[in-house]
Write a protein that holds these residues in place. Structure first.
Motif, short mmCIF file in Angstrom:
data_model
loop_
_atom_site.label_atom_id
_atom_site.label_comp_id
_atom_site.label_asym_id
_atom_site.label_seq_id
_atom_site.Cartn_x
_atom_site.Cartn_y
_atom_site.Cartn_z
N ASP A 1 28.55 -20.58 -0.71
CA ASP A 1 27.60 -21.21 -1.61
C ASP A 1 26.59 -20.23 -2.19
OD1 ASP A 1 28.80 -23.70 -1.27
OD2 ASP A 1 27.54 -24.16 0.48
N LEU A 2 26.60 -18.99 -1.69
CA LEU A 2 25.71 -17.96 -2.23
C LEU A 2 26.47 -17.20 -3.32
CD1 LEU A 2 24.10 -16.38 0.97
CD2 LEU A 2 23.06 -17.99 -0.63
N PRO A 3 26.09 -17.40 -4.58
CA PRO A 3 26.80 -16.70 -5.65
C PRO A 3 26.61 -15.18 -5.59
CG PRO A 3 24.90 -17.86 -6.52
CD PRO A 3 25.01 -18.23 -5.07
N GLU A 4 25.46 -14.75 -5.09
CA GLU A 4 25.21 -13.32 -4.92
C GLU A 4 24.66 -13.07 -3.53
OE1 GLU A 4 22.05 -10.21 -6.64
OE2 GLU A 4 23.60 -10.76 -8.10
N LEU A 5 25.14 -12.02 -2.90
CA LEU A 5 24.64 -11.62 -1.60
C LEU A 5 23.46 -10.69 -1.84
CD1 LEU A 5 24.95 -11.63 1.48
CD2 LEU A 5 26.48 -9.67 1.22
N GLU B 1 20.17 -9.74 3.05
CA GLU B 1 21.26 -10.34 3.82
C GLU B 1 22.40 -9.34 4.01
OE1 GLU B 1 19.54 -12.11 1.53
OE2 GLU B 1 18.63 -13.47 2.96
N GLY B 2 22.66 -8.53 3.00
CA GLY B 2 23.68 -7.51 3.11
C GLY B 2 23.32 -6.46 4.15
N ALA B 3 22.07 -6.03 4.16
CA ALA B 3 21.61 -5.03 5.14
C ALA B 3 21.68 -5.60 6.56
CB ALA B 3 20.19 -4.58 4.81
N ARG B 4 21.34 -6.88 6.70
CA ARG B 4 21.44 -7.52 8.01
C ARG B 4 22.89 -7.60 8.47
NH1 ARG B 4 17.30 -11.06 9.63
NH2 ARG B 4 18.85 -12.66 10.10
N ALA B 5 23.80 -7.90 7.55
CA ALA B 5 25.22 -7.98 7.90
C ALA B 5 25.75 -6.62 8.31
CB ALA B 5 26.02 -8.54 6.72
N PRO C 1 32.14 -7.43 -5.25
CA PRO C 1 31.37 -7.91 -6.40
C PRO C 1 30.43 -9.03 -5.97
CG PRO C 1 33.66 -8.61 -6.54
CD PRO C 1 33.55 -7.72 -5.35
N GLY C 2 29.30 -9.10 -6.63
CA GLY C 2 28.33 -10.13 -6.29
C GLY C 2 27.45 -9.77 -5.12
N SER C 3 27.45 -8.49 -4.75
CA SER C 3 26.60 -8.03 -3.66
C SER C 3 25.55 -7.08 -4.24
CB SER C 3 27.43 -7.30 -2.61
OG SER C 3 26.60 -6.77 -1.60
N GLU C 4 24.31 -7.32 -3.88
CA GLU C 4 23.20 -6.55 -4.44
C GLU C 4 23.10 -5.13 -3.85
OE1 GLU C 4 18.61 -7.54 -5.61
OE2 GLU C 4 19.27 -8.19 -3.62
N LEU C 5 23.51 -4.93 -2.61
CA LEU C 5 23.35 -3.61 -1.99
C LEU C 5 24.05 -2.49 -2.76
CD1 LEU C 5 23.47 -3.85 1.92
CD2 LEU C 5 21.68 -2.89 0.48
N PRO C 6 25.33 -2.62 -3.10
CA PRO C 6 25.96 -1.54 -3.86
C PRO C 6 25.25 -1.28 -5.19
CG PRO C 6 27.63 -3.02 -3.01
CD PRO C 6 26.30 -3.66 -2.76
N GLU C 7 24.73 -2.33 -5.80
CA GLU C 7 24.00 -2.16 -7.05
C GLU C 7 22.73 -1.34 -6.84
OE1 GLU C 7 23.19 -6.02 -8.72
OE2 GLU C 7 25.30 -6.61 -8.62
#
Length: 134
Positions: free
Chosen positions: A40-44, A48-52, A104-110
């Motif tokens: 349900d999260l269109p973008e990570l 949340e990415g760093a926590r994962a 795709p849709g993950s803010e960390l790589p960006e």
């Protein structure tokens, strides 16, 4: 002040997450990984990415027994108290979460994209994926 480094624990979100793990145990790891995989999260988002990534690193460290990447004394002690395979059921979840973090849709790589350390960060996450897959 925000701190950012290429290692799994080298950011403020991961540092705060380690404190949660020390308080809540394996449930905190599972929750961080599941949040990263929430359809349900269109973008990570980056936090949340760093926590994962930090959760996946903890799972990998516990499964391998190699504590070299863990500098937090409390986390080292907590990991030492776990049974040898106590986090093994989280391995597949951690691998899936890392795929989402890099996808795709993950803010960390960006955020890392224009950094001189982008390749080092990506290589670190890829290394973690390989360790978990073995």
């Amino acid at each position: 002040m925000e701190s950012w480094g290429t290692g799994s624990f080298d950011n403020d979100a991961a540092t705060a997450f380690v404190r949660e793990v020390l308080e809540d145990g394996p449930a905190a790891l599972e929750e961080a990984l599941e949040v990263a995989l929430d359809p349900d999260l269109p973008e990570l988002e980056a936090e949340e990415g760093a926590r994962a990534v930090a959760a996946a690193e903890i799972v990998s460290v516990q499964l391998s027994g190699d504590l070299a990447s863990v500098t937090d004394a409390g986390l080292r002690a907590w990991l030492g108290e776990l049974e040898d395979d106590e986090l093994s059921e989280l391995r597949d979840l951690a691998l899936e979460a890392l795929e989402r973090v890099l996808g795709p849709g993950s803010e960390l790589p960006e955020l890392w994209e224009d950094s001189v350390d982008a390749a080092e960060w990506r290589e670190g996450v890829q290394r973690l994926r390989q360790e978990l897959a073995s």
